[in-house]
Design a protein around this motif. Structure first.
Motif, short mmCIF file in Angstrom:
data_model
loop_
_atom_site.label_atom_id
_atom_site.label_comp_id
_atom_site.label_asym_id
_atom_site.label_seq_id
_atom_site.Cartn_x
_atom_site.Cartn_y
_atom_site.Cartn_z
N ILE A 126 0.84 -1.21 0.00
CA ILE A 126 0.00 0.00 0.00
C ILE A 126 0.87 1.25 0.00
N VAL A 127 1.89 1.28 0.85
CA VAL A 127 2.82 2.41 0.91
C VAL A 127 4.01 2.00 0.04
N LYS A 128 3.91 2.30 -1.23
CA LYS A 128 4.89 1.83 -2.19
C LYS A 128 6.30 2.31 -1.85
N GLY A 129 7.26 1.45 -2.09
CA GLY A 129 8.65 1.81 -1.87
C GLY A 129 9.20 1.38 -0.53
N TYR A 130 8.39 0.74 0.28
CA TYR A 130 8.87 0.31 1.59
C TYR A 130 8.74 -1.19 1.73
N GLY A 131 9.88 -1.86 1.70
CA GLY A 131 9.94 -3.28 1.94
C GLY A 131 11.10 -3.54 2.89
N PHE A 132 10.84 -4.21 3.96
CA PHE A 132 11.87 -4.43 4.97
C PHE A 132 12.26 -5.90 5.08
N GLY A 133 11.85 -6.73 4.14
CA GLY A 133 12.13 -8.15 4.23
C GLY A 133 11.16 -8.83 5.19
N LEU A 134 11.29 -10.12 5.33
CA LEU A 134 10.35 -10.89 6.15
C LEU A 134 10.37 -10.45 7.60
N LEU A 135 11.55 -10.38 8.20
CA LEU A 135 11.64 -10.00 9.61
C LEU A 135 11.16 -8.57 9.84
N GLY A 136 11.55 -7.67 8.95
CA GLY A 136 11.11 -6.28 9.06
C GLY A 136 9.61 -6.14 8.91
N ASN A 137 9.03 -6.91 7.96
CA ASN A 137 7.57 -6.86 7.78
C ASN A 137 6.85 -7.38 9.01
N ILE A 138 7.40 -8.41 9.64
CA ILE A 138 6.78 -8.94 10.86
C ILE A 138 6.80 -7.87 11.96
N VAL A 139 7.94 -7.21 12.12
CA VAL A 139 8.05 -6.16 13.15
C VAL A 139 7.10 -5.01 12.84
N VAL A 140 7.08 -4.55 11.59
CA VAL A 140 6.18 -3.46 11.20
C VAL A 140 4.72 -3.87 11.43
N GLY A 141 4.38 -5.10 11.08
CA GLY A 141 3.01 -5.59 11.27
C GLY A 141 2.62 -5.69 12.74
N ILE A 142 3.53 -6.17 13.58
CA ILE A 142 3.21 -6.30 15.01
C ILE A 142 3.08 -4.92 15.66
N VAL A 143 4.02 -4.02 15.35
CA VAL A 143 3.91 -2.66 15.88
C VAL A 143 2.65 -1.99 15.33
N GLY A 144 2.37 -2.24 14.05
CA GLY A 144 1.16 -1.70 13.44
C GLY A 144 -0.10 -2.22 14.09
N SER A 145 -0.08 -3.46 14.55
CA SER A 145 -1.28 -3.99 15.22
C SER A 145 -1.55 -3.28 16.53
N PHE A 146 -0.48 -2.90 17.25
CA PHE A 146 -0.68 -2.13 18.47
C PHE A 146 -1.22 -0.73 18.14
N ILE A 147 -0.66 -0.11 17.11
CA ILE A 147 -1.12 1.23 16.71
C ILE A 147 -2.58 1.15 16.25
N GLY A 148 -2.88 0.18 15.38
CA GLY A 148 -4.24 0.03 14.89
C GLY A 148 -5.23 -0.28 16.00
#
Length: 84
Positions: A23-45
């Protein structure tokens, strides 16, 4: 916390981080980074949805929706900070 719960957290985090990266084009952090972004995002959401009295539904799909929205917000904040 059981092993199943941990695996579900990791799955939701990975999917939410991956979707937010698309969705936010240009940002890919790999598998581990995506997991961290997703978990932190779940707290924010979860916090934001609670503040506004919104509900994304039960189950894994509702969790992924809330986490993805939070992860998108997190990635947009990272983009703003990197530009400054």
């Amino acid at each position: 916390m059981s092993v199943e719960t941990l695996l579900i957290w990791l799955l939701v985090g990975a999917v939410a981080g991956w979707l937010a990266g698309i969705i936010v084009k240009g940002y890919g952090f790999g598998l581990l980074g995506n997991i961290v972004v997703g978990i932190v995002g779940s707290f924010i959401g979860g916090w934001l949805f609670g503040q506004f009295g919104l509900f994304t539904g039960n189950g894994i799909v509702g969790s992924i929706i809330g986490a993805t929205i939070g992860a998108v917000i997190l990635l947009l904040l990272i983009r703003l900070i990197r530009r400054a």
